[in-house]
Design a protein around this motif. Structure first.
Motif, short mmCIF file in Angstrom:
data_model
loop_
_atom_site.label_atom_id
_atom_site.label_comp_id
_atom_site.label_asym_id
_atom_site.label_seq_id
_atom_site.Cartn_x
_atom_site.Cartn_y
_atom_site.Cartn_z
N TRP A 153 -23.03 45.34 26.26
CA TRP A 153 -21.79 45.35 25.53
C TRP A 153 -21.69 47.16 24.84
O TRP A 153 -20.61 47.41 24.39
N ALA A 154 -22.94 47.67 24.50
CA ALA A 154 -22.71 48.82 24.27
C ALA A 154 -22.04 49.79 25.00
O ALA A 154 -21.09 50.66 24.62
N ARG A 155 -22.29 49.76 26.20
CA ARG A 155 -21.62 50.40 27.28
C ARG A 155 -20.23 50.19 27.24
O ARG A 155 -19.30 51.11 27.36
N LEU A 156 -19.82 48.84 27.40
CA LEU A 156 -18.38 48.43 27.43
C LEU A 156 -17.52 49.12 25.90
O LEU A 156 -16.38 49.79 26.23
N VAL A 157 -18.12 48.87 25.01
CA VAL A 157 -17.41 49.10 23.72
C VAL A 157 -17.18 50.79 23.72
O VAL A 157 -16.24 51.28 23.10
N TYR A 158 -18.31 51.47 24.19
CA TYR A 158 -18.51 52.77 24.10
C TYR A 158 -17.26 53.32 24.94
O TYR A 158 -16.57 54.22 24.44
N ALA A 159 -17.13 52.71 26.14
CA ALA A 159 -16.10 53.28 27.09
C ALA A 159 -14.75 52.96 26.73
O ALA A 159 -13.91 53.84 26.59
N GLU A 160 -14.69 51.80 26.05
CA GLU A 160 -13.06 51.49 25.46
C GLU A 160 -12.72 52.30 24.07
O GLU A 160 -11.75 52.71 23.97
N THR A 161 -13.86 52.69 23.46
CA THR A 161 -13.67 53.24 22.06
C THR A 161 -13.29 54.60 22.47
O THR A 161 -12.44 55.25 21.88
N ARG A 162 -14.22 55.24 23.39
CA ARG A 162 -13.68 56.60 23.88
C ARG A 162 -12.36 56.71 24.22
O ARG A 162 -11.37 57.77 23.67
N SER A 163 -12.03 55.89 24.96
CA SER A 163 -10.61 56.07 25.64
C SER A 163 -9.45 55.60 24.62
O SER A 163 -8.31 56.07 24.63
N LEU A 164 -9.84 55.11 23.29
CA LEU A 164 -8.85 54.67 22.15
C LEU A 164 -8.86 55.91 21.14
O LEU A 164 -7.89 55.90 20.59
N ARG A 165 -9.89 56.52 21.22
CA ARG A 165 -10.04 57.63 20.21
C ARG A 165 -8.77 58.47 19.90
O ARG A 165 -8.52 58.94 18.90
N ASN A 166 -8.19 58.87 21.23
CA ASN A 166 -6.94 59.93 21.38
C ASN A 166 -5.85 59.22 21.08
O ASN A 166 -4.51 59.74 21.27
N GLU A 167 -5.64 57.93 21.02
CA GLU A 167 -4.58 57.23 20.78
C GLU A 167 -3.94 57.60 19.67
O GLU A 167 -4.54 57.76 18.43
N VAL A 168 -2.27 57.42 19.73
CA VAL A 168 -1.61 57.74 18.32
C VAL A 168 -2.11 56.96 17.16
O VAL A 168 -2.27 57.58 16.23
N PHE A 169 -2.30 55.50 17.28
CA PHE A 169 -2.46 54.75 16.16
C PHE A 169 -3.56 55.28 15.60
O PHE A 169 -3.66 54.84 14.22
N ILE A 170 -4.71 55.52 16.44
CA ILE A 170 -6.10 55.68 15.65
C ILE A 170 -5.87 57.22 14.75
O ILE A 170 -6.26 57.32 13.66
N GLU A 171 -5.15 58.10 15.65
CA GLU A 171 -4.99 59.36 14.85
C GLU A 171 -4.07 59.00 13.64
O GLU A 171 -4.42 59.55 12.42
N ALA A 172 -3.20 58.34 13.77
CA ALA A 172 -2.12 57.95 12.44
C ALA A 172 -2.99 57.49 11.41
O ALA A 172 -2.93 57.94 10.03
N ALA A 173 -4.20 56.48 11.82
CA ALA A 173 -5.15 55.98 10.89
C ALA A 173 -5.86 57.02 9.93
O ALA A 173 -5.90 56.84 8.79
N ILE A 174 -6.30 57.81 10.74
CA ILE A 174 -7.27 58.76 10.31
C ILE A 174 -6.40 59.68 9.48
O ILE A 174 -6.63 60.03 8.52
N ALA A 175 -5.34 60.12 9.91
CA ALA A 175 -4.38 60.99 9.05
C ALA A 175 -3.92 60.21 7.78
O ALA A 175 -3.71 61.22 6.66
N MET A 176 -3.83 58.95 7.56
CA MET A 176 -3.53 58.59 6.38
C MET A 176 -4.74 58.38 5.48
O MET A 176 -4.75 57.88 4.49
#
Lengths: 283, 333
Positions: A153-176
């Motif tokens: 599970w750590a491997r799976l979540v790590y890979a998916e989180t990594r690829s989401l990290r640069n998505e606009v909606f994550i960036e937007a949430a951080i910017a807010m």
């Protein structure tokens, strides 16, 4: 609604769902469904090693206990081990994968290296070492399996989180101004939930198979617990005459593991359109 | 050049991984609630004797120091003495390695020889009758407990039909080892009777290991071929008017096989793990039976040695697979 209808059209998923539901029903209603509920703890030596028939549907074992009844109560043990061990593995693995995937520093590298080390040994071998050291008991089987399976599970979540990290909606949430914890829990987890659900469903099957192997090696719940793997191990002394003794628990394991695998595959098809079975892109 | 760098980087990761593995095994062997010195000395031994043993085995040292001793021991090939065989665990393991490898390699060959073509054909003829039949076999193969399949095969072929031996590895005493692989030794000696005998003993134990491995390979090959078939570069080659035969043989298969190769490391790990239960069923004198007996005897020097040894073998296999994959796939370079 649409996805529910799609779920019911997927034959694999439906088959898996039916098998898993039957397993749960068997576990919950083990007492009323069984023909000899008392045979989980008390035996009838005069009836030992009887072939399947009208009285004993799947025959009796070396103690004269009804195998059909013991299988039903064994379903409880199977579900208990699978659910608890998988839950622990998810509870350990998912946060580790989230943190390691969200941050990019030495600590996330370290977390992933640790999970790599755990993945460097075949899971069942490590589980054998742990279960052997702790002694045969159901809680030790659960502990051994959760300690060895969390890196998946750590491997799976790590890979998916990594690829989401640069998505606009994550960036937007951080910017807010959302805190890292808030971003992870409210934005990352919902987006990767379907992958976690699929992995967990298939993981249940793997856990059941591993638990059965530990039981076969004598590292599971001690007798007289109706543990499916141990029942197969016991039967070996009475082959080839008592062919039914090993057959029934093995079929039970086969069906249940198959049920979880089919359910997982089906859920993946329904929940994750990106990797739907068979290339559906043009070409 | 970059290939060399990749290989070097992967090799550099090996020592830390092995150290981590040693730490895990060390931790496991130190979580037991009982006091090892007390166990060694016996129930009623006087306290001085227990203390002497504690000093002798360094059990009075702080844990980091004990770990350091453990690592230096393991590196120099000392995994302790097996309580059951009364021999060094490392010797026991090395002696049994060829038997397990022979079994695992034949299972792997069988799995690849059957799994690759089946996976490719069922992808090329998706949703045909063959595809459905193969799917039923793979789904059951992945859900079957290897020890159960082993027992059923033994029941049917050895006990009921008398076609194969019930257990063991060869008739009578084994030959003096050249390589330790009985089939290979027989060929090297030109002893065809011995070859036949060892093949008859191999036939059954190989099956319960090969079938789940085959199922995994079929799944990945099929998915890989389907994936490549729908990729842009195959689309491009079709558009260029390359004959379908050339596209399939030269491009689709090559890419799909590389994908399957990555799974071989995983499959090999499963074979080693499956060997514990399958060897136990057939009394195959390899690592698995050794581990099984050690479990029965609570001989945990032997179990920790087995875990460490299997882990090391597994890490090496994965390293080789990674390098092989980098060599074969130009995109990964």
């Amino acid at each position: 609604m649409k996805s529910l209808r799609r779920m019911l059209r997927d034959r694999a998923l439906l088959t898996g769902l039916v098998i898993v539901t039957l397993l749960v029903l068997a576990a919950v209603f083990a007492s009323p469904l069984s023909t000899f509920p008392e045979h989980v703890t008390s035996f009838d030596p005069s009836q030992r090693l009887k072939p399947p028939g009208e009285r004993f549907w799947l025959g009796t074992d070396r103690m004269g206990a009804d195998i059909y009844s013991r299988l039903l109560f064994g379903a409880r043990l199977t579900i208990l081990v699978a659910v608890v061990a998988t839950t622990f593995a998810v509870v350990i693995g998912v946060p580790i994968g989230l943190v390691a995937g969200y941050y990019r520093n030495w600590f996330s590298d370290l977390l992933m290296r640790v999970s790599d080390v755990f993945l460097a040994v075949p899971q069942i071998v490590l589980a054998i070492a742990i279960a052997q050291t702790l002694g045969p008991a159901i809680q030790n089987v659960i502990l051994a399996l959760s300690v060895t399976y969390w890196p998946f599970w750590a491997r799976l979540v790590y890979a998916e989180t990594r690829s989401l990290r640069n998505e606009v909606f994550i960036e937007a949430a951080i910017a807010m101004g959302a805190s890292p914890l808030r971003v992870m829990v409210l934005h990352v987890v919902p987006s990767i939930a379907s992958s976690i659900i699929v992995r967990t469903t298939i993981g249940m099957g793997a856990t059941i198979l591993a638990a059965a192997s530990l039981g076969f090696l004598g590292l599971g719940a001690p007798p007289p617990a109706p543990e499916w793997g141990r029942m197969i191990a016991e039967s070996r002394e009475f082959l080839p005459d008592a062919w039914w003794y090993a057959t029934a628990p093995g079929v039970a394991i086969l069906l249940v593991v198959m049920g979880f695998n089919l359910l997982g595959d089906g859920l993946r098809d329904v929940l994750d359109p990106r990797i739907r079975r068979g290339g559906q892109r043009g070409g | 050049m970059r290939l060399l760098a990749l290989a070097a980087r992967r090799c550099l990761w090996m020592p830390p991984t092995l150290l981590g593995l040693t730490l895990i095994v060390f931790s496991i062997s130190h979580i037991i609630p009982s006091d090892p010195a007390r166990v060694l000395a016996g129930e009623n031994a006087p306290i001085e004797q227990v203390e002497a043993l504690r000093r002798k085995f360094g059990l009075d040292l702080p844990l980091p120091q004990q770990f350091f001793r453990y690592v230096t021991d393991v590196v120099s090939g000392n995994m302790g003495i097996s309580l059951y065989t009364q021999r060094p665990v490392a010797d026991d393991l090395l002696e049994r390695l060829p038997a397990t490898f022979e079994l695992a390699i034949y299972a792997m060959i069988l799995a690849v020889l059957l799994g690759l073509p089946l996976g490719v054909v069922s992808a090329l003829r998706r949703n045909s009758l063959l595809d459905h039949a193969v799917r039923v076999v793979t789904i059951s193969g992945l859900a079957m407990a290897a020890f159960w399949l082993a027992i059923l095969l033994q029941l049917l072929f050895s006990m009921k039909l008398n076609l194969t031996p019930v257990q063991g590895r060869i008739d009578g005493w084994g030959p003096d080892p050249i390589t330790g692989f009985y089939t290979l030794d027989a060929v090297l000696r030109g002893d065809w009777e011995m070859l036949g005998s060892s093949l008859r003993y191999l036939a059954l134990p190989v099956m319960p290991l090969a079938i789940p491995a085959m199922a995994t390979i079929v799944r990945f090959t099929r998915a890989g071929v389907l994936n490549v078939m729908s990729s842009n570069f195959v689309f491009y080659q079709n558009a260029m008017g390359l004959p379908r035969r050339v596209v399939i043989w030269k491009y689709i298969l090559r890419s799909a096989l590389i994908g399957t190769l990555t799974q071989i490391g995983l499959v090999f790990g499963n074979l080693l793990a499956g060997a514990v239960v399958v060897e136990a069923v057939f009394s195959w004198p390899g690592l698995g039976t050794y581990a099984y007996n050690s479990i029965l005897q609570s001989d945990y020097n032997a179990i920790m040695g087995f875990t460490l040894f299997t882990g090391t073998v597994f890490i090496c296999v994965n390293l080789l697979v990674d390098i092989a994959q980098a060599v074969l796939d130009p995109r990964g370079r």
